[in-house]
Enzyme design. Sequence first.
Site, PDB file in Angstrom:
ATOM      1  CE1 TYR A  37      -4.315  -1.430   0.348  1.00 21.67           C
ATOM      2  CE2 TYR A  37      -3.003  -3.151   1.375  1.00 21.67           C
ATOM      3  CZ  TYR A  37      -4.179  -2.727   0.793  1.00 21.67           C
ATOM      4  OH  TYR A  37      -5.218  -3.614   0.657  1.00 21.67           O
ATOM      5  CG  PHE A  38       2.495   2.821  -2.787  1.00 27.05           C
ATOM      6  CD1 PHE A  38       3.852   3.113  -2.743  1.00 27.05           C
ATOM      7  CD2 PHE A  38       2.108   1.592  -3.290  1.00 27.05           C
ATOM      8  CE1 PHE A  38       4.789   2.209  -3.199  1.00 27.05           C
ATOM      9  CE2 PHE A  38       3.039   0.674  -3.752  1.00 27.05           C
ATOM     10  CZ  PHE A  38       4.380   0.989  -3.707  1.00 27.05           C
TER      11      PHE A  38
END
Length: 183
Positions: A37-38
């Site tokens: 995830y970013f």
Amino acid sequence: MIEVEVKAKIDDFSLMEKKLGEIGAAKTKKEFQEDIYFNSPVVDFAKTDEALRIRTTKENDDVNIFITYKGPKIDSKSKTRKEIEMSIEESQKCTDIFEAVGFRKVRTVRKNRQYYSYKNFEISLDDIEGLDPYMEIEIALEDGEDYSNAQKSIFELFEKLGIRDGFERTSYLELLENLNNNN
């Protein structure tokens, strides 16, 4: 695409597999998933309830990699939201591009997922590293389709499987983050 999704904590995978078999759900595949995830350099996805991830799936010798964007949840009962996904060739190169333009890694979520198909539902039993067992039921709709009937039918299927509580609108990423923040 609109993803109408509801998930609930379950007690036991084998009991749920038995119940799924009793209603005629067909086991379709089992895979390992790794989600990176970013967060955006422009908006805080934790505040806007959006998600951007790179997902690598492994089923036997098959490896697939996707970029997925999930928009904010659009109701208060489920995880219904817009989802845009596309396949890519290399996770690391995509990560390098994201980081070069200011995105930062938030967390990696790993899980073993067993899929079932039942009528127009996709059902998954999720064994997530660091969390209790969960089950997700989802229906995919085209943009603009009314999701209320799909959502109602998902809750009816949970009821049919004996699940009346333990529903969770929080993502696995958020659940893991909350565990870390409480420790």
